[in-house]
Design a protein around this motif. Structure first.
Motif, short mmCIF file in Angstrom:
data_model
loop_
_atom_site.label_atom_id
_atom_site.label_comp_id
_atom_site.label_asym_id
_atom_site.label_seq_id
_atom_site.Cartn_x
_atom_site.Cartn_y
_atom_site.Cartn_z
N UNK A 166 48.84 43.75 46.86
CA UNK A 166 47.65 43.19 46.25
C UNK A 166 46.92 44.22 45.40
N UNK A 167 46.99 45.47 45.84
CA UNK A 167 46.28 46.54 45.13
C UNK A 167 47.06 47.06 43.92
N UNK A 168 48.33 46.60 43.76
CA UNK A 168 49.17 47.04 42.64
C UNK A 168 49.19 48.57 42.52
#
Length: 745
Positions: free
Chosen positions: A654-656
């Motif tokens: 999600x945080x890439x």
């Protein structure tokens, strides 16, 4: 006795007979009764009367007549072992001389050298070599050499070399004092092993005496087991005392966080210190070193290393006190795990401490190799004084290529805490004429702090290391190395180094080398490689590490090398760990990378090493590229660089998360002559934004006389106001001058 039983026993008897048969005829070296004018011209009457050693091509075309003619002679007197060589060259403009550096580590020039297996034990020795510029290159050989791991080029001793050149070639005279060698006479006779090597750089051709088959690799000229026996009528030599006082002074500035962690504070320190080292050959084969207030300051900074693993890094020992006799104290358990790691002496909880003094004795007595060491460190405000002890013994058994041995180490604090360890090892060549070795190792540690903690928690003490391996040492045809291994959870050698704990598993590295024996073929070696490695955790039997790694290697006679491989890897991450500011969570991962490496001959004016990999990385993706170019500008000037680029991407998170790691260094060396040089090194890593630089001036007019002027600097190059507390202008700045002068009594 029936026929089937006879047929079964006959091969067994043949095996036993061959395993214990290893006699060979020795070459008698003539004693020098004349005078040698030590000038590198090799034109005295003494040299004219000596026989020439027969030289043959080792690589690239084994067994051929050398492309250039060589005349190599050996002799000795009561004080020196002498080597003379006339290295003729049809076209003298092809002679390559790219360095004046003491202990040049690259085959970037024409080279002439000799290896002496002084104990004739087929495992250890001393190598002495030079280039047309007349530089001194020496190394201590252990574990039968043949690879960089068994070659210690940080070792130095007293010897001299002179060279000269004309329109017919170049010439070498070496004189090696017997007092610089360790040997074991029997009566009035001393038997040694010898290998002589000439490297003709522009042809990438190695010629040797005796004839050395390249199936053992291109560095086989450093394998004492392939040497030819020589005999000298010498039993006693001078045993001088080497007294080496030193003085060191400098100015250091350090910035460090205060106790509250709210700001950096600066500390300036001016130091002047001195000490003394004494070396004495108790006998021709036993050496005693005594040191008082030794200086273990390094005149070179350790390179930064990018660590993309969960395991601790290993840095080599560079301090001169530990170099000679290092092979006797070697107890390598597995990879970088060692029962004795000398860099731990003078460190406590990662912090340097003052070494008050100590002593070592090492050498051989009969078939025994012996090593004793004891060092004492001073206490600090947070650490007690500590005593470090090491006892090492090993004995030749079965044949000249095998031994069994043991080691005991201790680390005892003045506060009563102690860490004790012992180890047993055996290295057995199955047949004296073969390439197969059986390797067995076992070790156990005892640490007071760990024992007390386990008693409180009522846990079992898992403090052993065990290893069983089999190795075929060759590069042509089948070559393999396989082992079973176990490292306990509480295995902690206090004077050693452990990279991994609490694991057991199996390892195999197999390759098959096709070595065309066709003179017209441009290929020296090629063939498939395969590596398999599996490790599981002792605590829960879950996967820690699993690697399947097929590949292909390729090497040409001109020195070009290439390797490609596909690596499949599984890792069981037991706890979260960071790679800089990216967290790798606990869990099981599987990923695959494709890897390529290329390099050309280091004798080229511009040489390089290029490596790259691409694939998945834990739960993300990764690309790595590393380039190491080197420019041999002239015999006075060398310029080298390194650039490494790592790209990490985690698109499924999600945080890439993403990370780019750039690491670059530049190093330069200018050699005014073989005595005076200036070197500089600069390295930068973008993730830490740290710049490390080192500049060193060295004046070495002769062995035992060394003057160093050194500047070290480490600083942060990012935005110093981006964090609180703000970064200081630099972390450390040191200016140091050191002089050592050896008196020979």
């Amino acid at each position: 006795m029936n026929s089937p039983v006879k047929l079964a026993i006959i091969p067994f008897l043949l095996f036993i007979t061959s395993a214990f048969s290893f006699a060979q005829e020795s070459l008698i070296i003539q004693k020098n009764l004349g005078q040698i004018n030590f000038d590198g011209h090799v034109d005295e009457e003494v040299w004219q009367s000596l026989p020439h050693l027969p030289m043959t091509v080792s690589t690239p075309n084994f067994g051929n007549e050398p492309s250039e003619h060589s005349e190599v002679m050996l002799t000795y007197d009561d004080e020196y072992f002498w080597v003379g060589a006339r290295l003729y060259t049809k076209d003298p403009t092809t002679i390559i001389a790219n360095s004046m550096k003491r202990d040049e580590r690259s085959l970037n020039s024409d080279v002439f050298g000799i290896l002496l297996d002084t104990y004739n034990d087929n495992e250890n020795g001393y190598a002495f070599s030079t280039m047309p510029t007349g530089i001194r290159i020496d190394a201590a050989i252990s574990n039968d050499g043949g690879s960089f791991r068994g070659v210690n080029q940080d070792w130095n001793t007293f010897w001299d070399v002179k060279t000269s050149r004309d329109d017919k070639g170049w010439y070498v005279e070496m004189r090696i004092p017997f007092s610089s060698l360790r040997f074991q006479p029997v009566g009035n006779t001393t038997t040694m092993g010898v290998i002589v090597m000439r490297y003709i750089s522009h042809l990438n051709e190695i010629v040797t005496f005796p004839s050395i088959d390249p199936r053992y690799g291109q560095m086989a000229y450093l394998k004492p087991s392939l040497s030819s026996e020589i005999q000298l009528e010498i039993s006693k030599t001078k045993r001088p005392v080497y007294i080496s006082p030193y003085v060191i002074g400098g100015y250091q500035q350090n910035w460090s966080l205060n106790e509250a962690g709210t700001a950096y504070q600066k500390a300036n320190k001016t130091t002047i210190n001195g000490g003394l080292d004494v070396k004495y050959s108790v006998t021709s084969n036993l050496t005693l070193d005594v040191t008082v207030n030794p200086d273990f300051a390094q005149v070179e900074a350790d390179n930064q290393q990018v660590n993309l693993t969960r395991y601790s890094l290993f840095f080599p020992e560079k301090r001169s006190f530990f170099q000679e006799g290092a092979n006797i104290f070697d107890f390598n358990l597995l990879g970088m795990t060692r029962l004795f790691y000398s860099r731990n002496i003078g460190l406590s909880n990662g912090q340097p401490t003052t070494i008050l003094g100590g002593a070592r004795m090492y050498g051989s007595v009969g078939k025994w190799g012996l090593g004793l060491l004891n060092m004492q460190t001073d206490k600090t405000s947070i650490n007690p004084g500590e005593n470090f002890g090491v006892v090492r013994a090993r004995r030749d058994v079965i044949n000249p290529y095998s031994y069994v041995g043991g080691m005991f180490t201790s680390r005892i604090g003045t506060n009563g805490n102690k860490n004790l360890a012992y180890g047993l090892d055996a290295n057995i060549r199955v047949k004296s004429t073969g390439d197969d070795y059986l390797i067995v190792k076992f070790a156990q540690t005892f640490d007071d702090n760990i024992s007390d903690l386990l008693k409180q928690e009522n846990e079992k003490h898992d403090n052993i290391f065990a290893y069983l391996g089999w190795q075929k040492r060759r590069e042509e045809k089948l070559n393999f190395f396989a082992n079973l291994k176990y490292t306990g959870q509480h295995f902690t050698p206090g004077v050693g180094h452990v990279q991994k704990q609490g694991l057991y598993g199996a390892f195999a590295n197999i390759s098959y080398g096709f070595m065309p024996r066709n003179e017209k073929s441009p290929i020296f070696l090629h063939g498939p490689t395969f590596r398999y490695d599996i490790e599981k955790r002792v605590i829960d039997d879950k996967m820690e590490w699993h690697v399947i790694n097929p590949g292909w290697e390729f090497e040409t006679k001109s020195g070009f090398e290439a390797e490609v491989d596909l690596r499949y890897e599984e890792q069981g991450v037991h706890w979260d760990f960071p790679i800089w500011d990216i967290l790798i969570p606990q869990g099981k991962y599987a990923y695959t990378t494709f890897n390529v490496s290329l390099s050309n001959s280091s004798a080229k004016k511009l040489s390089y090493r290029l490596g790259s990999s691409i694939g998945t990385f834990y739960d993300g993706e990764g690309i790595q590229v590393e380039l190491r170019p080197r420019w041999n500008v002239s015999s006075n000037f060398q310029l080298g660089a390194m650039y490494s680029f790592n790209v990490l991407r985690f698109p499924e998170r999600e945080t890439k998360d993403r990370l780019n790691i750039h690491m670059a260094d530049l190093n330069a060396l200018y050699m005014f002559n073989t005595k005076l040089s200036v070197s500089a090194f600069v390295q930068y890593v973008n993730t830490s934004k740290e710049l490390i630089s080192n500049m060193r001036v060295r004046y070495n007019p002769s062995e035992g006389k060394d003057l160093y002027f050194v500047i070290n600097d480490a600083r942060f190059l990012g935005d110093k106001t981006a964090v609180t507390p703000n970064y200081p202008p630099f972390y450390n700045n040191t200016v140091m001058i050191k002089y050592t002068h050896t008196f020979i009594l």
